[in-house]
Design an enzyme around this catalytic site. Structure first.
Site, short mmCIF file in Angstrom:
data_model
loop_
_atom_site.label_atom_id
_atom_site.label_comp_id
_atom_site.label_asym_id
_atom_site.label_seq_id
_atom_site.Cartn_x
_atom_site.Cartn_y
_atom_site.Cartn_z
CD GLU A 305 -30.85 -9.46 -39.94
OE1 GLU A 305 -30.61 -10.55 -40.04
OE2 GLU A 305 -29.77 -8.52 -39.86
CG ASP A 385 -25.36 -7.66 -36.67
OD1 ASP A 385 -25.27 -8.65 -35.84
OD2 ASP A 385 -25.49 -7.85 -37.58
CD GLU A 413 -21.88 -11.36 -39.07
OE1 GLU A 413 -22.47 -11.91 -38.01
OE2 GLU A 413 -22.76 -10.87 -40.07
#
Ligand code: GCV
Length: 846
Positions: A305, A385, A413
């Site tokens: 990332e 993820d 998240e």
């Protein structure tokens, strides 16, 4: 009633804020009757004030005083144990033996383990080391606080040495405080104004909470790290954090920015094999240890990332990890090197075989055995993820000569950001108990990460917690069960999630059977409920992956390089990850597992779309089709979420007002948002597949009145994007920033009676609009759009699935022909957006 809740929060009598978490030491109802079975004195063996043994002694005395209202004194011995009844002896095994204590019969303890022997008012708490002694003290107190004074004697040892918390705190970004990436409990407790906070009270309180569940280290800054962590002022600040952690046996670690030597302008390279770079890291590591002799080590996110890493110089990941490992070795420090390495820019969905899920095993291919012994590869539980469901990362099977740790995300998240109740241990257990069948032998993931399966001495658990300055730590009282359970499972992954939960409930609230049953059943149902109304059959959480990771936006998964694809088209859906025809991911598992996932008939339904691309009409093992399962699951999930507020309401007066109201507020919000989720996903797939819902529910809402079809004044229709998060794809917004909009309708086809009036609207982060509901010009309810502030999820500046929400006014008497009117007052650039109203007969949800 809801109105009362919304406006009444600030006026409630001050009760419990949640700050003490599960360490409340609340007075037991049966306290007085147990006095005779309790110690009156704590004897602490050989300790200084900063030692966890000293802390253990004070905690025990304080706990007994608080739980039972019985005074308990503390004394300190430097070598002799005076004969005394009714005493708790607290110390390490070594201290105890050298003070003349008899250790025959006490089993050999492992690092951080303890011996707890309770015989009425005589108690021994003996740790293998100082930290172990504190763990034993907290275990004793946990029993007492749950009203358990039985005679017991046992040794307890942790399953794995690495039991770390990761915080994704930034030095800056949250006003004067540092922000916390994917944190929903407010800004950082560690950083402010680009440096370490001067007041570290919360850091010490955090260490206390964590020590009580066996956590032995915290990495305090974001894995997307800043090079200034390694400057002298910040390192001085880190020393202060380590100093407040130390009495709790919690070590400090930091995340590194791989390119630090260059980013700080001290070298013109960060090549891990360059001599100057090697020397630079050794030097910085020396400087850290000078300040923090018990520094835990480094956490590294590299080549992921946008982060730099060894691949930038064509060096291997092992060469990168070993750079830090060698610098840490003289001090016994550890490198946690993340396996979350993938190329987020060059994945191309038009290639059938491209697959982000393949990345970790591919990047680590051939490196097993090349890492220094103090490197631990930190692997997220699934290959993508932290989705609502993923298969276990196959990388665990490939690291046999390298220690590994599992990374779990306590902060929710992709799982509702603490605004939706999701108790995570049942999800975590699907991975921890998964058998990889390496060499056709039992190979449970929990056995691999503890080091037992492949004889590794390191390994364990990393939990991304992301607590903040909010008094509830995580933003939600009920979410704290996840932090508690993470520590308990890291200590003993064989524990049952429901029984951990019940310990937490008794400690956090009380032992009332209704409290226990209600919170247990809601929490244990919460993950399947959330999975049902978000993403089913292994398709992932169908959230907006390009923005807030919170509300629904199924289209955002595809047509971008992030690789969280669903490959949904008009006829079919799912990722083909087979070896014979797909991306080959299934072949990354050992053969016995690979063959299970390779075949549709042996792939469990809940992972079908993770591994296979199938028609919507494909039959599942359950007998249902994929698309009908989607519809049914979304209705079932949202229906169950509707029950949460009323189930919680049975606890009124059984717990303190503040926590009762704050939880009720969140559960009521969740019930409304689950309907947004249900409709967005169902409408999206109905629109794509054209396969109608057999039960006729999708896009058929007999109780709704669309705002755009009401009589509008000062409001104008607005086409919402993504279309599926608004009923009919359209909302209304005020015609200007200063115009009050009204939407009215005559309820001419209604039968007179009592109804719940639900209003769906959008609460954006860019303003505090105000809405009022009138029945025949009489105000029946009003609210301000500030729940985005109260809730703490990632804010949205748009009219979308994150801001979409519902408020319900129950028990409204309506006569046929009454006029219902909503008035929306914009605030700043928030145009008081309104979607629809529902006039719901009792018990109906629509
Ligand atoms: C800290 C996901 C999250 C990022 C996080 C990253 C990681 O992509 O959305 O916020 O970055 O994972 O785990 O490194």
């Amino acid at each position: 009633m809801l109105l009362g809740i919304l406006f009444g929060l600030v006026n409630l009598a001050v009760a419990e804020t949640g700050l003490n978490g599960w360490l409340r030491y609340a007075r037991l109802p049966s306290a007085e009757t147990l006095h005779s079975e309790l110690p009156v004195h704590v004897l602490v063996l050989n300790s200084t004030e900063t030692s966890p043994v000293y802390t253990a002694g004070s905690e025990v005395a304080q706990g007994i005083g608080s739980i039972f209202g019985k005074k308990c004194s503390v004394g300190y011995s430097s070598g002799y144990i005076p004969p005394d009844n009714a005493t708790v002896i607290v110390g390490t095994i070594k201290q105890y033996a050298s003070s003349g204590g008899l250790i025959n019969g006490i089993p050999e303890l492992e690092a951080d383990g303890f011996w707890l022997n309770i015989s009425g008012s005589e108690v021994q708490i003996l740790g293998q080391n100082e930290r172990g002694t504190l763990y034993g003290a907290f275990e004793y107190l946990s029993l007492l606080a749950q009203g358990n004074t039985s005679q017991i004697a046992y040794a307890s040892n942790p399953d794995a040495p690495i039991r770390w918390i990761n915080q994704w705190d930034n030095l800056q970004g949250g006003g004067t405080h540092g922000s916390v990436e994917r944190g929903y409990g407010g800004p950082s407790i560690f950083f402010e104004n680009g440096t370490v906070k001067s007041n570290l009270t919360r850091a010490a309180q955090y260490a206390r909470l964590l020590a009580s569940i066996g956590i032995n280290a915290v990495v305090v800054n974001n894995v997307n790290a800043n090079e200034s962590m390694l400057t002298a002022p910040i390192m001085d600040g880190l020393k202060r954090i380590a100093d407040v952690f130390r009495p709790y046996g919690v070590q400090l670690g930091i995340s590194l920015y791989f390119a630090s030597p260059q980013a700080l302008g001290e070298l013109d390279t960060f090549d891990p094999l360059d001599g100057a770079v090697i020397e630079w890291w050794h030097n910085r590591t020396d400087q850290i240890y000078k300040r923090i002799p018990d520094f835990a080590g480094y956490l590294v996110k590299a080549n992921s990332e946008g982060q730099p890493g060894p691949l930038t110089y064509n060096r291997t990941l092992a060469e990168g990890a070993n750079l830090f490992a060698r610098a840490l070795q003289p001090y016994g420090g550890v490198v946690m090197f993340r396996a979350f390495v993938y190329d987020s820019q060059n994945l191309n969905e038009s290639y059938w075989k491209d697959d982000r899920a393949n990345a970790a095993v591919q990047f680590f291919n051939g490196l097993d055995g090349q890492f220094e012994d103090n490197v631990v590869i930190q692997v997220k539980y699934g290959p993508i993820d932290f989705q609502v469901r993923e298969p276990t990362s196959p990388l665990f099977a490939h690291l046999q000569q390298t220690s590994s740790a599992i990374e779990l995300e306590i902060t929710q998240e992709y799982l509702g950001q603490q605004c939706h109740l999701v108790y995570l241990p049942p999800l975590w257990k699907t991975v921890l108990d998964f058998d990889m069948r390496v060499d056709s032998q039992p190979s449970l993931v929990r056995g691999i990460v503890s080091g037992q399966r492949f004889n590794r001495t390191l390994g364990g658990y990393a939990g991304v917690a992301n607590v903040g300055t909010n008094q509830t730590w995580l933003g939600s009282h009920l979410a704290m069960s996840n932090l508690y359970a993470f520590g308990r499972l890291a200590w003993n992954p064989r524990l049952d999630p429901a029984s951990i939960l019940q310990d937490w409930i008794r400690l956090t609230f009380n032992s009332d059977p209704t409290v226990l049953d209600t919170i247990t059943s809601m929490s244990m149902e919460s993950w399947p409920t959330y999975e049902n109304y978000t993403g089913n059959l292994g398709i992932q959480t169908l959230t907006d992956i390009l923005y807030a990771h919170y509300g629904p936006n199924p289209a955002s998964q595809d047509n971008n390089p992030w690789g969280q694809w669903t490959r949904a088209d008009a006829n079919s859906i799912g990722m083909d990850r087979t070896v014979w025809n797909g991306t080959g991911f299934a072949g990354q598992y050992p053969p016995q597992v690979a063959v299970m996932y390779e075949n549709i008939s042996t792939t469990p339904d809940d992972l079908l779309l993770w591994f296979h691309h199938v028609p919507y009409t494909q039959h599942l093992q359950s007998g249902q089709t994929v698309i009908q399962h989607f519809y049914d699951a979304h209705y079932a999930g949202a229906a169950n979420a509707q029950t949460f507020p009323s189930r919680w309401a049975t606890l009124k007066s059984k717990i303190d007002d503040q926590r009762y109201e704050e939880v009720l507020f969140r559960l009521t919000y969740q019930a409304g948002h689950s309907i947004v989720w249900r409709d967005a996903i169902n409408n999206f797939y109905f629109n794509l597949s054209n396969v109608p819902d057999q039960a006729g529910r999708v896009e058929n809402h007999p109780y709704r009145i669309e705002a755009e079809s009401m009589d509008l004044s000062g409001y104008t229709p607005y086409t919402v994007s993504p279309w599926n998060v608004a009923s009919g794809g359209v909302a209304v917004v005020t015609t200007s920033n200063t115009t009050v909009g009204t939407a009215s309708t005559t309820l001419s086809s209604i039968t007179s009676g009592t109804y719940d009036v639900a209003v769906n609207y959008f609460d954006m982060a860019i303003g505090r609009s105000h809405w009022q509901v009138y029945l025949n010009d009489q105000l029946i309810g009003q609210w301000i759009g500030d729940s985005d502030l109260t809730l703490g999820h990632s804010p949205s500046n748009y009219i979308d699935g994150h801001s979409a929400t519902r408020i319900t006014f129950p028990g409204i008497q309506i006569q046929k022909g009454d006029v219902l009117k909503i008035a929306g007052t914009p605030d700043g650039i928030e145009p008081a957006p309104l979607d629809y109203i529902s006039i719901l007969p009792e018990g109906v949800v629509d």
